[in-house]
Design a protein around this motif. Sequence first.
Motif, PDB file in Angstrom:
ATOM      1  N   PRO A 140     -56.274  19.561 -19.759  1.00 19.51           N
ATOM      2  CA  PRO A 140     -55.169  20.284 -19.130  1.00 19.51           C
ATOM      3  C   PRO A 140     -55.085  20.046 -17.622  1.00 19.51           C
ATOM      4  O   PRO A 140     -53.998  20.091 -17.044  1.00 19.51           O
ATOM      5  CB  PRO A 140     -55.473  21.752 -19.425  1.00 19.51           C
ATOM      6  N   PHE A 141     -56.214  19.784 -16.978  1.00 22.60           N
ATOM      7  CA  PHE A 141     -56.187  19.557 -15.539  1.00 22.60           C
ATOM      8  C   PHE A 141     -55.342  18.334 -15.223  1.00 22.60           C
ATOM      9  O   PHE A 141     -54.511  18.343 -14.310  1.00 22.60           O
ATOM     10  CB  PHE A 141     -57.601  19.347 -14.986  1.00 22.60           C
ATOM     11  N   TYR A 157     -46.505  26.798 -17.435  1.00 19.25           N
ATOM     12  CA  TYR A 157     -46.088  27.263 -16.119  1.00 19.25           C
ATOM     13  C   TYR A 157     -45.733  26.097 -15.224  1.00 19.25           C
ATOM     14  O   TYR A 157     -44.685  26.061 -14.564  1.00 19.25           O
ATOM     15  CB  TYR A 157     -47.207  28.114 -15.525  1.00 19.25           C
ATOM     16  N   VAL A 163     -60.086  21.519 -23.759  1.00 22.67           N
ATOM     17  CA  VAL A 163     -60.193  22.924 -23.384  1.00 22.67           C
ATOM     18  C   VAL A 163     -59.360  23.721 -24.372  1.00 22.67           C
ATOM     19  O   VAL A 163     -58.133  23.641 -24.342  1.00 22.67           O
ATOM     20  CB  VAL A 163     -59.662  23.190 -21.956  1.00 22.67           C
ATOM     21  N   ASN A 182     -54.911  31.006 -22.076  1.00 26.89           N
ATOM     22  CA  ASN A 182     -54.450  30.846 -20.706  1.00 26.89           C
ATOM     23  C   ASN A 182     -54.167  29.390 -20.361  1.00 26.89           C
ATOM     24  O   ASN A 182     -53.232  29.079 -19.639  1.00 26.89           O
ATOM     25  CB  ASN A 182     -55.509  31.395 -19.747  1.00 26.89           C
ATOM     26  N   VAL A 183     -54.941  28.485 -20.911  1.00 26.01           N
ATOM     27  CA  VAL A 183     -54.819  27.087 -20.519  1.00 26.01           C
ATOM     28  C   VAL A 183     -53.459  26.539 -20.936  1.00 26.01           C
ATOM     29  O   VAL A 183     -52.811  25.803 -20.184  1.00 26.01           O
ATOM     30  CB  VAL A 183     -56.001  26.266 -21.100  1.00 26.01           C
ATOM     31  N   ALA A 239     -50.963  27.772 -18.579  1.00 27.19           N
ATOM     32  CA  ALA A 239     -51.036  27.093 -17.288  1.00 27.19           C
ATOM     33  C   ALA A 239     -50.180  25.836 -17.317  1.00 27.19           C
ATOM     34  O   ALA A 239     -49.442  25.541 -16.374  1.00 27.19           O
ATOM     35  CB  ALA A 239     -52.482  26.740 -16.951  1.00 27.19           C
TER      36      ALA A 239
END
Lengths: 819, 108
Positions: A246-247, A293, A240, A286-287, A290
Amino acid sequence: MPAPIRLRELIRTIRTARTQAEEREMIQKECAAIRSSFREEDNTYRCRNVAKLLYMHMLGYPAHFGQLECLKLIASQKFTDKRIGYLGAMLLLDERQDVHLLMTNCIKNDLNHSTQYVQGLALCTLGCMGSSEMCRDLAGEVEKLLKTSNSYLRKKAALCAVHVIRKVPELMEMFLPATKNLLNEKNHGVLHTSVVLLTEMCERSPDMLAHFRKNEKLVPQLVRILKNLIMSGYSPEHDVSGISDPFLQVRILRLLRILGRNDDDSSEAMNDILAQVATNTETSKNVGNAILYETVLTIMDIKSESGLRVLAINILGRFLLNNDKNIRYVALTSLLKTVQTDHNAVQRHRSTIVDCLKDLDVSIKRRAMELSFALVNGNNVRGMMKELLYFLDSCEPEFKADCASGIFLAAEKYAPSKRWHIDTIMRVLTTAGSYVRDDAVPNLIQLITNSVEMHAYTVQRLYKAILGDYSQQPLVQVASWCIGEYGDLLVSGQCEEEEPIQVTEDEVLDILESVLISNMSASVTRGYALTAIMKLSTRFTCTVNRIKKVVSIYGSSIDVELQQRAVEYNALFKKYDHMRPALLERMPVMEKVTTNGPTEIVQTNGETETAVLETKPPHSGLQPGSQANDLLDLLGGNDITPVIPTAPTSKPASAGGELLDLLGDLNLTGSPVSAPAPQISQPPFLPDSSQPLFNDIAAGIPSITAYNKNGLKIDFSFERSNTNPSVTVITIQASNSTELDMTDFVFQAAVPKTFQLQLLSPSSSVIPAFNSGTITQVIKVLNPQKQQLRMRIKLTYNHKGSAMQDLAEVNNFPPQSWQ
Amino acid sequence: VCSCSLSCFCLYFPRYASLYFCCAIEDQDNELLTLEVVHRYVELLDRYFGNVCELDIIFNFEKAYFILDEFIIGGEVQDTSKRSAVKAIEDSDMLQETVEEYMNKPAF
């Protein structure tokens, strides 16, 4: 019967409807057709009909009559049927309908089906809406599938197991063996769902958590997997925006958080990888953010070393500068959670946070506001308050109440000066006066009372504030109270802090009357105004008649509260006029209820009932020993029936005549607590010198030396009150001319029976040597019969290592002190 | 993206042109990752339908559900590979009977 219309046909038709009514009609017609078709038990078109029903259900129409049909579809052999049947079951059924239990057997069969896609359907349905009964029945099947080598099924079984555990936590144990090798899988789907499963287990059971930490050595495994993800090259399948899966990374980080929480060893083992992720992750999309974060959340939650924590907070600080407001929002939320524990690190980002107050988004503004209040301290209070006051001015109404309360709290804690504090309060009252909370008004009044030197300034500013606009109730209430209290300062133009304004008594009464009359004033506010007007009757000189008139008008007010006040105030004018001045005196300084931080509080020696002047004149219901009654008592006068019996003053006359025997008992009357053993620090019935009751110092009453022996000298100086000629206030000063201090000094006094005496607390109990300091103490004497003042005093102290004691008579009172 | 939070979960509304998505998550879920999840779902739809548009979803709503079920079970992501989710759907589609097969096969 013609074949039921196709699904897409129906959709097309419904979309042509131009009104809600038209649509409803079409739907009803079709539902009727579907119902009859169901009744005919038509196998061919059942699937089509249920599909249509599901569409109508999505639009919001009732579809419960299709529930059983779904079950029939599930039981069918045709894959098409099963697909729609299971979908229908997930959409229309849940554990509240008993019908759902009929599914259990079908699902069981399908879990063992030869086609993996059928098995998948069954697992999916169970994992989404399985009730606890279903889960109990089918957990064994799920567990079996968890151990299969088919990764397509394994990953679904893992998530199904998660659902089972959520519904029936006791079943967690049975899945434990199957988890052994889950993390050895290469398949990302299995890896991901396994991590989810492990997370669920660890979160729910501390035993499991301990087990996984120690026995399975989960942390090193996870660290290894994460490292591979970061280091590995580009993998198109899981990529991604340049980041590999990333998940999975985020889920691993979350599991690490749980494992590292409160555990030093685990936290240490993951320090490196966390630092690596934090520094190497791309932040342009954004990924990446994420992942960062999640990393920050993990770092803050485990026992990480301080360098890592600072790194985390700096990441959040960078987030605050990001253009994307989602990221700013997330950063503010996290900073709010960490501000208590890592206060200094968050302080560094204060200016960025304050900038967020100007953001357009409401959620961000709110978070920024909360965080700003958390960051206010003694050093930055001036700057922060400026920003917050500006924010109060321009923010949405839903914030104003919270912001005002926050400002008051912060100002109370960290005000650098009284003037600044008052100014800040004024600013809030004038900016957001109608949003201030009800409890703020008494707190503010208390604060203002305590700032003695600012009274003139405060009342002037408040007066100016309501002159233009008296619609904001809290502001008007505070202003009315102050004007009532300090109106005399207002008209005398005494203000030091700023240019005093010229105000006449009539003008002041004008504004208070306007408040009374105005439709905008709440009932409470009117009460404040009326009482204020009443108080001014003792502070103003030329307008007493006007005040009387106003008060009497409200004696027939419809508002019961106002009426009662007015009637009682009227009575005060008529029957109790002599009591009026004392009753309406300046309020003494009130003791602060909450003290937080370095505010200057003027402590009274005793609490005064703040309710005294605000409520009706004292009835006999007041308790003995309340200060107000001591006040009344002092006022004496024969025409008052003694409201409260004070401590009985009768003492048997001793052989020494009128003067009492000092050796055993002292008659210290006027105080309700009269124990036989004399107490020196009596609870004073009047506040001490910070609020002088006797506003004038009698000019020219000569002081006397009451005692002078052995190096100890005691002087008496006198004051008489204008308002009550029977009261004499004696201030004693004790000094020590020897070369050693006198310690534990105690002064006692006794007077003849016709007098009453009250002794206030001494300034200290040590008289320093060489006249380098004195002890002062105040005695109040009531002499209604105007007899010659006489006193016997007893002195005890320690000097040069031995205890000293002496008795003396004081006879040289100047006539002016008692005539 | 707008969001509002309630006591137990947050709602997120990412927007793709004229399509609005609404997503409820819990406290401990990563909000930024949720946006990625929704984005991934849109990508899957796109891959399956080819340049997906609103009408595709309206007229094939059951397929949209099927794809969702291959991506998420019980609120958790089951596969992070774009390829395998779509492949599973396409294979399942193959399993669906043709009209003739459907008519001829016994139901039970």
